[in-house]
Design an enzyme around this catalytic site. Structure first.
Site, PDB file in Angstrom:
ATOM      1  N   SER A 138       0.866  -1.116   0.018  1.00 13.53           N
ATOM      2  CA  SER A 138      -0.074   0.115  -0.038  1.00 13.53           C
ATOM      3  C   SER A 138       0.893   1.230  -0.053  1.00 13.53           C
ATOM      4  CB  SER A 138      -0.804   0.047   1.282  1.00 13.53           C
ATOM      5  OG  SER A 138      -1.402   1.425   1.359  1.00 13.53           O
ATOM      6  N   TYR A 151      -2.419  -1.382  10.576  1.00 15.50           N
ATOM      7  CA  TYR A 151      -2.611  -1.830   9.112  1.00 15.50           C
ATOM      8  C   TYR A 151      -1.496  -1.203   8.419  1.00 15.50           C
ATOM      9  CZ  TYR A 151      -4.059  -1.358   4.227  1.00 15.50           C
ATOM     10  OH  TYR A 151      -4.179  -1.381   2.800  1.00 15.50           O
TER      11      TYR A 151
HETATM   12  N1  LIG Z   1      -8.588  -0.026  -1.638  1.00 15.06           N
HETATM   13  C1  LIG Z   1      -7.479   0.497  -1.266  1.00 15.06           C
HETATM   14  O1  LIG Z   1      -7.635   1.653  -1.105  1.00 15.06           O
HETATM   15  C2  LIG Z   1      -6.277  -0.152  -1.055  1.00 15.06           C
HETATM   16  C3  LIG Z   1      -5.125   0.386  -0.820  1.00 15.06           C
HETATM   17  C4  LIG Z   1      -3.922   0.016  -0.649  1.00 15.06           C
HETATM   18  C5  LIG Z   1      -3.767  -1.364  -0.525  1.00 15.06           C
HETATM   19  N2  LIG Z   1      -5.005  -2.307  -0.721  1.00 15.06           N
HETATM   20  C6  LIG Z   1      -4.705  -3.608  -0.512  1.00 15.06           C
HETATM   21  O2  LIG Z   1      -5.325  -4.155  -1.680  1.00 15.06           O
HETATM   22  C7  LIG Z   1      -5.718  -5.730  -1.117  1.00 15.06           C
HETATM   23  C8  LIG Z   1      -7.079  -5.857  -1.789  1.00 15.06           C
HETATM   24  O3  LIG Z   1      -7.966  -4.951  -1.025  1.00 15.06           O
HETATM   25  P1  LIG Z   1      -9.509  -4.376  -1.617  1.00 15.06           P
HETATM   26  O4  LIG Z   1      -9.310  -3.093  -1.442  1.00 15.06           O
HETATM   27  O5  LIG Z   1      -9.694  -4.965  -3.015  1.00 15.06           O
HETATM   28  O6  LIG Z   1     -10.490  -4.641  -0.384  1.00 15.06           O
HETATM   29  P2  LIG Z   1     -11.432  -5.879  -0.500  1.00 15.06           P
HETATM   30  O7  LIG Z   1     -12.577  -5.779  -1.543  1.00 15.06           O
HETATM   31  O8  LIG Z   1     -12.083  -5.768   0.937  1.00 15.06           O
HETATM   32  O9  LIG Z   1     -10.831  -7.238  -0.614  1.00 15.06           O
HETATM   33  C9  LIG Z   1     -10.078  -7.968   0.473  1.00 15.06           C
HETATM   34  C10 LIG Z   1      -9.944  -9.065   0.031  1.00 15.06           C
HETATM   35  O10 LIG Z   1      -9.283  -9.920   1.082  1.00 15.06           O
HETATM   36  C11 LIG Z   1     -10.110 -11.253   1.411  1.00 15.06           C
HETATM   37  N3  LIG Z   1      -9.644 -11.337   2.902  1.00 15.06           N
HETATM   38  C12 LIG Z   1      -9.699 -10.770   3.894  1.00 15.06           C
HETATM   39  N4  LIG Z   1      -9.340 -11.614   4.845  1.00 15.06           N
HETATM   40  C13 LIG Z   1      -8.938 -12.775   4.353  1.00 15.06           C
HETATM   41  C14 LIG Z   1      -8.811 -14.045   4.974  1.00 15.06           C
HETATM   42  N5  LIG Z   1      -8.654 -14.098   6.302  1.00 15.06           N
HETATM   43  N6  LIG Z   1      -8.435 -15.176   4.364  1.00 15.06           N
HETATM   44  C15 LIG Z   1      -8.674 -15.010   3.068  1.00 15.06           C
HETATM   45  N7  LIG Z   1      -8.903 -14.003   2.295  1.00 15.06           N
HETATM   46  C16 LIG Z   1      -9.337 -12.840   3.009  1.00 15.06           C
HETATM   47  C17 LIG Z   1     -11.497 -10.974   1.180  1.00 15.06           C
HETATM   48  O11 LIG Z   1     -12.333 -11.961   1.066  1.00 15.06           O
HETATM   49  P3  LIG Z   1     -12.933 -12.797   2.154  1.00 15.06           P
HETATM   50  O12 LIG Z   1     -13.759 -11.991   2.921  1.00 15.06           O
HETATM   51  O13 LIG Z   1     -14.160 -13.524   1.136  1.00 15.06           O
HETATM   52  O14 LIG Z   1     -12.067 -13.726   2.576  1.00 15.06           O
HETATM   53  C18 LIG Z   1     -11.510  -9.993   0.272  1.00 15.06           C
HETATM   54  O15 LIG Z   1     -11.867 -10.559  -1.199  1.00 15.06           O
HETATM   55  C19 LIG Z   1      -5.570  -5.410   0.375  1.00 15.06           C
HETATM   56  O16 LIG Z   1      -4.377  -6.098   0.618  1.00 15.06           O
HETATM   57  C20 LIG Z   1      -5.561  -4.039   0.617  1.00 15.06           C
HETATM   58  O17 LIG Z   1      -4.865  -3.792   1.842  1.00 15.06           O
HETATM   59  C21 LIG Z   1      -6.164  -1.538  -0.957  1.00 15.06           C
END
Ligand SMILES: NC(=O)c1ccc[n+]([C@@H]2O[C@H](COP(=O)([O-])OP(=O)(O)OC[C@H]3O[C@@H](n4cnc5c(N)ncnc54)[C@H](OP(=O)(O)O)[C@@H]3O)[C@@H](O)[C@H]2O)c1
Length: 247
Positions: A138, A151
């Site tokens: 991130s 986080y």
């Molecule tokens: N969106 C942003 O602004 C942003 C910015 C920087 C970095 N990121 C990073 O990008 C990545 C994806 O995030 P996103 O924004 O796409 O959010 P999101 O839609 O909430 O996706 C997170 C995913 O992680 C999975 N997950 C969570 N806990 C888990 C577990 N214990 N085991 C297996 N899967 C798990 C969830 O699936 P289940 O709940 O079905 O398990 C979900 O599909 C993350 O690492 C996040 O930190 C996002």
């Protein structure tokens, strides 16, 4: 990285960035397997992408990681790309009394999960003629958001660990990439309609271009100021950033 002809396992592939990356790689003809806990989310994504497959995994649970890795190696011996994308992001009480359950959940999901899953698949990946590990960190790995301090710390740790992994795998067939997104419109912290965040489709288009380009760090333009922050004035930058985010 090579953008076609891969067999890719992506955690958190049932929603947000993971789902959109899975879809983009699927559209390029790669074999994509998505992982996550919510079966319905996975099934819905697979249904919309004929040929895609899913594998239930809880990255907080070492036994679940082992079972998923064994299943992948057995059913997809060509697996040559691992995308450690699953993550959770919650506000915490840093500066006060911490919710221990939340702290542990965040560290287990965001840090221990990728380390354990990579460990479970690394010998398999090393045996492939060409393989890639993509760790999703991130912009907050480089400029912490105090509101989500734990986080941010897990993402800084992912950055550090990714560099070590890259060094340790030098000379092997495994390339190690870091994808550091800016704020992107997903359900993470309920930001799907957040105007200050980058639209998901724009983020994915730019990210796919960068992935094809062959750099170690995948950085869209919007995340550059956070990435480039480190230096003697780091704290002043962090304070200004946090003041801006507080409004
Ligand atoms: N969106 C942003 O602004 C942003 C910015 C920087 C970095 N990121 C990073 O990008 C990545 C994806 O995030 P996103 O924004 O796409 O959010 P999101 O839609 O909430 O996706 C997170 C995913 O992680 C999975 N997950 C969570 N806990 C888990 C577990 N214990 N085991 C297996 N899967 C798990 C969830 O699936 P289940 O709940 O079905 O398990 C979900 O599909 C993350 O690492 C996040 O930190 C996002």
């Amino acid at each position: 990285m090579r953008m076609t002809g891969n067999t890719i396992f992506i955690t958190g592939g049932g929603s947000g960035i993971g789902q959109a990356l899975a879809s983009a790689f699927h559209a390029k003809g790669n074999k994509v397997i998505i992982g996550g806990r919510r079966k319905a989310q996975l099934e819905e994504t697979v249904k919309a992408h004929p040929g895609m497959e899913s594998c239930e995994i809880d990255v907080r649970d070492p036994d679940s990681i082992k079972a998923a890795a064994n299943w992948l190696i057995l059913h997809h011996p060509q697996l040559d790309v691992l995308i450690n994308n699953a993550g959770i992001m919650k506000a915490d009480q840093t500066g006060g009394v911490m919710d221990d359950e939340l702290t542990v959940a965040t560290i287990e999901t965001n840090l221990l999960g990728p380390i354990r899953l990579t460990s479970a698949l690394i010998e398999h990946l090393k045996a492939q003629p060409e393989a890639t590990i993509v760790n999703v960190s991130s912009g907050l790995a480089f400029t912490p958001l105090a509101f989500t301090a734990v986080y941010s710390a897990t993402k800084a740790a992912i950055h550090s660990w990714t560099m070590s992994l890259r060094v340790r795998l030098r000379g092997s067939s495994v390339r190690v990439l870091e994808l550091a997104p800016p704020w992107v419109r997903t359900d993470l912290m309920g930001g799907r309609d957040e105007p200050r965040a980058m639209p998901l489709d724009m983020f994915i288009d730019e990210t796919m271009d960068r992935l094809a380009f062959g750099v170690d760090e995948i950085l869209v333009d919007r995340v550059r100021p956070l990435r480039d922050n480190a230096g003697p004035n780091e704290l002043a930058f962090v304070e200004t950033f946090n003041d801006q985010m507080a409004h």
